[in-house]
Design a protein around this motif. Structure first.
Motif, PDB file in Angstrom:
ATOM      1  N   GLU A 174      16.834   3.434  14.483  1.00  0.00           N
ATOM      2  CA  GLU A 174      15.474   3.076  14.877  1.00  0.00           C
ATOM      3  C   GLU A 174      14.650   4.307  15.277  1.00  0.00           C
ATOM      4  OE1 GLU A 174      16.118   0.232  17.937  1.00  0.00           O
ATOM      5  OE2 GLU A 174      16.950  -1.279  16.591  1.00  0.00           O
ATOM      6  N   ASN A 175      15.289   5.277  15.915  1.00  0.00           N
ATOM      7  CA  ASN A 175      14.548   6.469  16.350  1.00  0.00           C
ATOM      8  C   ASN A 175      13.953   7.217  15.157  1.00  0.00           C
ATOM      9  OD1 ASN A 175      15.064   6.052  19.062  1.00  0.00           O
ATOM     10  ND2 ASN A 175      16.956   7.247  19.040  1.00  0.00           N
ATOM     11  N   TRP A 176      14.734   7.318  14.074  1.00  0.00           N
ATOM     12  CA  TRP A 176      14.253   8.008  12.882  1.00  0.00           C
ATOM     13  C   TRP A 176      13.123   7.217  12.227  1.00  0.00           C
ATOM     14  CZ3 TRP A 176      13.283  12.148  10.423  1.00  0.00           C
ATOM     15  CH2 TRP A 176      13.132  12.197   9.028  1.00  0.00           C
ATOM     16  N   VAL A 177      13.287   5.895  12.150  1.00  0.00           N
ATOM     17  CA  VAL A 177      12.237   5.063  11.563  1.00  0.00           C
ATOM     18  C   VAL A 177      10.948   5.188  12.381  1.00  0.00           C
ATOM     19  CG1 VAL A 177      11.548   2.709  10.967  1.00  0.00           C
ATOM     20  CG2 VAL A 177      13.902   3.437  10.590  1.00  0.00           C
ATOM     21  N   ALA A 178      11.080   5.187  13.706  1.00  0.00           N
ATOM     22  CA  ALA A 178       9.899   5.335  14.571  1.00  0.00           C
ATOM     23  C   ALA A 178       9.239   6.691  14.367  1.00  0.00           C
ATOM     24  CB  ALA A 178      10.299   5.158  16.031  1.00  0.00           C
ATOM     25  N   GLN A 179      10.077   7.731  14.167  1.00  0.00           N
ATOM     26  CA  GLN A 179       9.527   9.069  13.958  1.00  0.00           C
ATOM     27  C   GLN A 179       8.768   9.143  12.631  1.00  0.00           C
ATOM     28  OE1 GLN A 179      12.362  12.283  14.246  1.00  0.00           O
ATOM     29  NE2 GLN A 179      10.996  13.730  13.243  1.00  0.00           N
ATOM     30  N   VAL A 180       9.361   8.574  11.589  1.00  0.00           N
ATOM     31  CA  VAL A 180       8.703   8.569  10.279  1.00  0.00           C
ATOM     32  C   VAL A 180       7.388   7.793  10.351  1.00  0.00           C
ATOM     33  CG1 VAL A 180       8.878   7.734   7.904  1.00  0.00           C
ATOM     34  CG2 VAL A 180      10.825   8.884   8.964  1.00  0.00           C
ATOM     35  N   ALA A 181       7.422   6.641  11.030  1.00  0.00           N
ATOM     36  CA  ALA A 181       6.212   5.832  11.162  1.00  0.00           C
ATOM     37  C   ALA A 181       5.106   6.610  11.861  1.00  0.00           C
ATOM     38  CB  ALA A 181       6.520   4.548  11.926  1.00  0.00           C
ATOM     39  N   GLN A 182       5.500   7.389  12.861  1.00  0.00           N
ATOM     40  CA  GLN A 182       4.500   8.178  13.593  1.00  0.00           C
ATOM     41  C   GLN A 182       3.977   9.335  12.750  1.00  0.00           C
ATOM     42  OE1 GLN A 182       5.103  11.537  15.326  1.00  0.00           O
ATOM     43  NE2 GLN A 182       2.877  11.471  15.604  1.00  0.00           N
ATOM     44  N   ARG A 183       4.873  10.020  12.055  1.00  0.00           N
ATOM     45  CA  ARG A 183       4.464  11.180  11.240  1.00  0.00           C
ATOM     46  C   ARG A 183       3.531  10.764  10.107  1.00  0.00           C
ATOM     47  NH1 ARG A 183       7.948  15.947  11.686  1.00  0.00           N
ATOM     48  NH2 ARG A 183       6.695  16.778   9.980  1.00  0.00           N
ATOM     49  N   LEU A 184       3.745   9.574   9.558  1.00  0.00           N
ATOM     50  CA  LEU A 184       2.975   9.140   8.393  1.00  0.00           C
ATOM     51  C   LEU A 184       1.909   8.095   8.732  1.00  0.00           C
ATOM     52  CD1 LEU A 184       5.843   8.945   5.742  1.00  0.00           C
ATOM     53  CD2 LEU A 184       4.298  10.846   6.259  1.00  0.00           C
ATOM     54  N   ALA A 185       1.634   7.940  10.030  1.00  0.00           N
ATOM     55  CA  ALA A 185       0.547   7.055  10.480  1.00  0.00           C
ATOM     56  C   ALA A 185       0.685   5.626   9.939  1.00  0.00           C
ATOM     57  CB  ALA A 185      -0.808   7.638  10.097  1.00  0.00           C
ATOM     58  N   VAL A 186       1.901   5.097   9.992  1.00  0.00           N
ATOM     59  CA  VAL A 186       2.150   3.751   9.472  1.00  0.00           C
ATOM     60  C   VAL A 186       1.395   2.695  10.271  1.00  0.00           C
ATOM     61  CG1 VAL A 186       3.940   1.973   9.255  1.00  0.00           C
ATOM     62  CG2 VAL A 186       4.352   4.279   8.365  1.00  0.00           C
ATOM     63  N   VAL A 187       1.449   2.783  11.596  1.00  0.00           N
ATOM     64  CA  VAL A 187       0.754   1.802  12.433  1.00  0.00           C
ATOM     65  C   VAL A 187      -0.755   1.918  12.243  1.00  0.00           C
ATOM     66  CG1 VAL A 187       0.299   1.079  14.816  1.00  0.00           C
ATOM     67  CG2 VAL A 187       2.625   1.683  14.112  1.00  0.00           C
ATOM     68  N   VAL A 225       0.850  -1.183   0.000  1.00  0.00           N
ATOM     69  CA  VAL A 225       0.000   0.000   0.000  1.00  0.00           C
ATOM     70  C   VAL A 225       0.889   1.237   0.000  1.00  0.00           C
ATOM     71  CG1 VAL A 225      -1.616   1.364   1.394  1.00  0.00           C
ATOM     72  CG2 VAL A 225      -1.960  -1.098   1.137  1.00  0.00           C
ATOM     73  N   THR A 226       0.553   2.226  -0.809  1.00  0.00           N
ATOM     74  CA  THR A 226       1.350   3.450  -0.906  1.00  0.00           C
ATOM     75  C   THR A 226       0.832   4.510   0.056  1.00  0.00           C
ATOM     76  OG1 THR A 226       1.841   3.020  -3.233  1.00  0.00           O
ATOM     77  CG2 THR A 226       2.155   5.275  -2.436  1.00  0.00           C
ATOM     78  N   VAL A 227       1.768   5.138   0.761  1.00  0.00           N
ATOM     79  CA  VAL A 227       1.441   6.237   1.684  1.00  0.00           C
ATOM     80  C   VAL A 227       2.306   7.435   1.309  1.00  0.00           C
ATOM     81  CG1 VAL A 227       1.637   7.042   4.077  1.00  0.00           C
ATOM     82  CG2 VAL A 227       0.693   4.779   3.587  1.00  0.00           C
ATOM     83  N   GLN A 228       1.706   8.611   1.256  1.00  0.00           N
ATOM     84  CA  GLN A 228       2.448   9.815   0.885  1.00  0.00           C
ATOM     85  C   GLN A 228       3.429  10.216   1.984  1.00  0.00           C
ATOM     86  OE1 GLN A 228       2.344  13.071   2.405  1.00  0.00           O
ATOM     87  NE2 GLN A 228       1.068  12.255   4.059  1.00  0.00           N
ATOM     88  N   SER A 229       4.558  10.819   1.584  1.00  0.00           N
ATOM     89  CA  SER A 229       5.529  11.345   2.551  1.00  0.00           C
ATOM     90  C   SER A 229       5.729  12.848   2.380  1.00  0.00           C
ATOM     91  CB  SER A 229       6.871  10.629   2.383  1.00  0.00           C
ATOM     92  OG  SER A 229       7.431  10.918   1.100  1.00  0.00           O
TER      93      SER A 229
END
Length: 302
Positions: free
Chosen positions: A163-176, A144-148
């Motif tokens: 990991e901190n950056w990946v967690a931040q990106v996941a939070q900013r882009l509502a990955v979970v 599934v594609t999500v905009q960044s």
């Protein structure tokens, strides 16, 4: 073609050789430390290790480094097992220990300054460690594609691969949130981000969320985050989830914890894995749902 362009492949090749040599050396150094620790505990007459001796602590690792003369830093023994399992622990596991039927597992949280424990190989297993988890073919085929675009360019310029950056990106882009909306079989009405980098007595939770299902039940989501170069190990996911479950916050909320994994598997492709809740350290995690989320445009460090 410029000189820089002609020599670039050679520089990359040299860096690759140096990196492989460093990995091999580190593996060899850790191998002798692990074998020393095992021999100190293993009873050759009974073929067993006493339960109270199976766990290896930080101080034990420091002593073993001294005794073996291994070229390893003693400044942070807490990272000994973490570093071992980041990629391929088979490279460091002693052949002697494997040959007589023993492997190791995470013991962080099993005691003050506990690192890992020696355990017998499961029946029928011929390698020290099971193969690390990977996305299924079906998950890879239905990304599934999500905009960044909502992440500022200035923020992306500071992107890293940790990991901190990946967690931040996941939070900013509502990955979970996207996972539970698209891939999960749960009927979910709300997901909220709570916090990153939660250090608990029994382990560390990279990110935590709250979730409310269709029946009004409240859940907590314990997220284990892995960069592209690291492996997703169910034992780590389970430990973090159980640590969050043991908190007073979970008790007061009357919430159970959903173990969850987030891992980079390709350029700006994030593998999300929801597991069934675990009750004990011995329980094997079962995958409840998984998906692939691709970020467009790609995000540096992801």
């Amino acid at each position: 073609m410029s000189f820089a362009a002609r020599t670039a492949p050679r520089r990359v090749a040299r860096r690759t050789v140096r990196t492989l040599a460093t990995v091999a050396r580190m593996a060899s150094e850790k191998t002798q430390v692990i074998e020393y620790l095992f021999r100190q505990r293993y009873n050759t007459e009974t073929g067993t290790i006493d339960a109270d001796k199976a766990v290896v602590f930080f101080d034990d690792i420091t002593v073993a480094i001294d005794e073996t003369g291994a070229d390893l830093s003693k400044n942070n023994p807490a990272n000994f097992w973490k570093d071992l399992t980041r990629k391929n622990p088979e490279l460091s596991w002693p052949s002697f220990v494997l040959a007589i039927g023993w492997t190791g597992e995470d013991a962080i949280g099993a005691g003050n300054k506990a690192s890992f424990r020696f355990v017998p190989l499961p029946p029928g297993q011929t390698t020290a460690f099971k193969k690390a988890m990977e996305p299924s073919d079906s998950a890879l085929e239905r990304a599934v594609t999500v905009q960044s675009l909502s992440i500022p360019v200035a923020t992306k310029a500071l992107g890293r691969s940790d990991e901190n950056w990946v967690a931040q990106v996941a939070q900013r882009l509502a990955v979970v949130e996207t996972h539970f909306a698209v891939f999960s079989a749960r009927s979910v009405v709300e997901v909220n981000f709570l916090q990153t980098g939660i250090k608990l007595r029994g382990g560390e939770v990279d990110a935590a969320y709250s979730l409310t299902d269709f029946d009004g039940a409240l859940w907590l989501v314990s997220v284990e985050v892995k960069s592209r170069s690291e492996q997703l190990w169910p034992a780590q996911v389970r430990r973090a989830a159980l640590a969050l479950q043991a908190t007073s916050a979970a008790t007061e909320m009357g919430a159970r914890v959903i173990p969850f994994g987030v891992k980079i598997v390709d350029t700006s492709k994030i593998w999300t894995v929801e597991f069934e809740p675990a009750e004990t350290e011995e329980e094997q995690l079962e995958v409840a749902s998984e998906g692939i989320i691709e970020l467009k445009p790609s995000v540096p460090g992801v």
